[in-house]
Design an enzyme around this catalytic site. Structure first.
Site, PDB file in Angstrom:
ATOM      1  N   PHE A 145       0.859  -1.182   0.000  1.00  0.00           N
ATOM      2  CA  PHE A 145       0.000   0.000   0.000  1.00  0.00           C
ATOM      3  C   PHE A 145       0.896   1.233   0.000  1.00  0.00           C
ATOM      4  CE2 PHE A 145      -2.424   3.581   1.351  1.00  0.00           C
ATOM      5  CZ  PHE A 145      -3.615   3.421   0.660  1.00  0.00           C
ATOM      6  N   ASP A 230       9.511   2.843   1.830  1.00  0.00           N
ATOM      7  CA  ASP A 230       8.332   3.646   2.157  1.00  0.00           C
ATOM      8  C   ASP A 230       8.107   3.532   3.664  1.00  0.00           C
ATOM      9  OD1 ASP A 230       5.848   4.666   2.691  1.00  0.00           O
ATOM     10  OD2 ASP A 230       4.880   3.854   0.901  1.00  0.00           O
ATOM     11  N   LYS A 259       2.832  11.316   6.955  1.00  0.00           N
ATOM     12  CA  LYS A 259       2.015  11.113   8.142  1.00  0.00           C
ATOM     13  C   LYS A 259       2.539  11.863   9.373  1.00  0.00           C
ATOM     14  CE  LYS A 259       0.066   6.692   6.618  1.00  0.00           C
ATOM     15  NZ  LYS A 259      -1.290   7.034   6.244  1.00  0.00           N
TER      16      LYS A 259
HETATM   17  C1  LIG Z   1       3.038   2.945   3.558  1.00  0.00           C
HETATM   18  C2  LIG Z   1       2.191   4.060   3.018  1.00  0.00           C
HETATM   19  N1  LIG Z   1       2.606   4.752   1.956  1.00  0.00           N
HETATM   20  C3  LIG Z   1       1.887   5.770   1.445  1.00  0.00           C
HETATM   21  C4  LIG Z   1       0.673   6.137   1.998  1.00  0.00           C
HETATM   22  C5  LIG Z   1      -0.119   7.257   1.390  1.00  0.00           C
HETATM   23  O1  LIG Z   1      -0.149   8.367   2.220  1.00  0.00           O
HETATM   24  P1  LIG Z   1      -1.263   9.518   2.011  1.00  0.00           P
HETATM   25  O2  LIG Z   1      -2.574   8.934   2.419  1.00  0.00           O
HETATM   26  O3  LIG Z   1      -0.812  10.641   2.909  1.00  0.00           O
HETATM   27  O4  LIG Z   1      -1.216   9.888   0.559  1.00  0.00           O
HETATM   28  C6  LIG Z   1       0.196   5.431   3.108  1.00  0.00           C
HETATM   29  C7  LIG Z   1      -1.112   5.779   3.716  1.00  0.00           C
HETATM   30  O5  LIG Z   1      -1.717   5.020   4.441  1.00  0.00           O
HETATM   31  C8  LIG Z   1       0.966   4.370   3.629  1.00  0.00           C
HETATM   32  O6  LIG Z   1       0.548   3.660   4.688  1.00  0.00           O
END
Ligand SMILES: Cc1ncc(COP(=O)(O)O)c(C=O)c1O
Length: 404
Positions: A145, A230, A259
């Site tokens: 994700f 990530d 976040k």
């Molecule tokens: C591992 C990871 N990458 C990227 C994102 C995307 O972040 P955003 O919702 O701020 O675009 C998330 C969101 O849950 C995430 O958990």
């Protein structure tokens, strides 16, 4: 009837009436919060065990962050990157130092940080590695994700996230998460990067087998491929370290952050990397109007300073052991599996008992807010300011829900 006097039902109805139904929230309407606690429109209190999907690692309205935001609101909120503002350099320098990298590139949302990482890796592939034009490929893991943009959902393996959003962006190869041999076999001369979550949060706090991340690091180095971690959900103290990669002494080429970087106040994301990687970008090739704005920078600089003390990481590691002990005590009593790293837990409920959604609704009725991921799995990710007693309270409520 008392029910008729509650404000929640009509507030839930209105929220559903005037918005696209791209979420399925719990029927609770929050009006204020402090630390690890939320209060709803009917003055009921809840222990927050989601923390905005880890965007609230430092709790709701952390006083240092709120003070910094208030002061900045009275001075300067936005310049765009057309001009330099006086909070920009401190933020970039301090975040780069926290990451042990030369440079950072600030954006806003997590998905934008991922997009930035993809663009940088492709450009690096063409300009530094010498990949033929249009051939760059990035290896990703199933169950990933990384966000919701059209490019990112192109390589999602979750049909809900992906279906009917094509045509899909090419240039990605999906391999099984945790399988180093498969990853290595997928690399060829056009591979510019491997993009992974060091722990898959949305998938249910799934940890890769020990040795996987160091193996990925080794293979990437040997084959001249960038390792992009990530850490948008796993990073910034959540797992008991600043970065989840640290648990196995792994240093990726690019960190993707988001976040918690915004302190639960403003959306702030960033990519951190060395100059030989991030340096491929030139003026006009990438950007964002709000990325690196003054309000975001002061809040995020204070976030970096909170993390630089190490206190939150220590707290997360110590209290995480308490959370682990409590949850493991429920194995065989309604739980079939528990995965914990720091204050981050994936909890698999016996599917014969209830779905994750039902568990979260019953937890809500008992004053604890958490979120299901898939099927009968729920994720617990309380703010790192939660106390030992509050962890015991959350575990006790889960035990009561499982006991029916
Ligand atoms: C591992 C990871 N990458 C990227 C994102 C995307 O972040 P955003 O919702 O701020 O675009 C998330 C969101 O849950 C995430 O958990």
């Amino acid at each position: 009837m008392i029910e008729d006097m509650l404000r929640t039902p009509s507030a839930v109805r209105d929220a559903e009436r005037y918005t696209a139904h791209n979420y399925h929230p719990l029927p609770v309407v929050i009006s204020s919060a402090e630390g690890a606690w939320l209060t709803d429109v009917d003055s009921r209190r809840y222990l927050d065990c989601l923390a905005g999907y880890s965007a609230l690692n430092f709790g709701h309205r952390h006083p240092t962050l709120i003070r910094a935001a208030h002061e900045q609101l009275d001075r300067l909120t936005l310049t765009s990157r057309a001009f330099i503002h006086d909070q920009f350099a401190d933020f970039c320098r301090e975040l780069a130092a926290l990451c042990g990298k030369d440079l950072v590139l600030p954006m806003n949302t997590g998905a934008e940080a991922v997009e930035t990482g993809i663009k940088v890796a492709r450009k690096w592939g063409y300009q530094v590695k010498g990949v033929a034009p249009g051939q760059a490929n990035i290896i990703v893991a199933d169950g990933n994700f990384h966000g919701r943009t059209t490019t990112i959902v192109s390589f999602s393996t979750d049909e809900d996230a992906r279906a009917d959003f094509g045509p899909y962006t090419p240039g990605f190869t999906v391999v099984p998460y945790g399988d180093l041999a498969a990853l290595e076999a997928a690399i060829d001369g056009n591979t510019v990067a491997v993009l992974l979550e060091p722990i898959q949060g949305e998938q249910g706090v799934v940890l890769p087998p020990a040795g996987y991340l160091p193996g990925v690091r080794r293979v990437c180095t040997d084959r001249n491929v960038l390792f992009i971690a990530d850490e948008i959900q796993s990073g910034l103290g959540r797992t008991g370290r600043t970065f989840a990669c640290e648990h196995e002494d792994v240093v990726p080429d690019l960190y993707l952050l988001g976040k918690a970087l915004g302190g639960g106040i403003v959306p702030v994301s960033a990519v951190a990397a060395n100059a030989d990687v991030l340096g491929v970008l030139q003026p006009g090739q990438h950007g964002s109007t709000f990325g690196g704005n003054p309000l975001a920078c002061v809040v995020a600089t204070e976030v970096v300073r909170l993390l630089a003390t190490g206190d939150f990481q220590r707290r997360s590691a110590e209290l995480g052991e308490r959370l682990r002990a409590g949850l493991e005590g429920l194995l065989g009593k309604g739980l079939v599996a528990v995965r914990v790293r720091g204050l981050w837990a994936g909890v698999d409920i016996d599917p014969a008992l209830m779905t994750g959604r039902q568990a979260c609704e019953r937890l809500m009725d008992r004053g604890v807010l958490a979120k299901d991921t898939h099927g009968s799995t729920i994720r617990l990710a309380p703010p790192l300011v939660i106390t030992a007693d509050e962890i015991d309270h959350a575990v006790a409520q889960l035990a009561a829900v499982l006991a029916g």
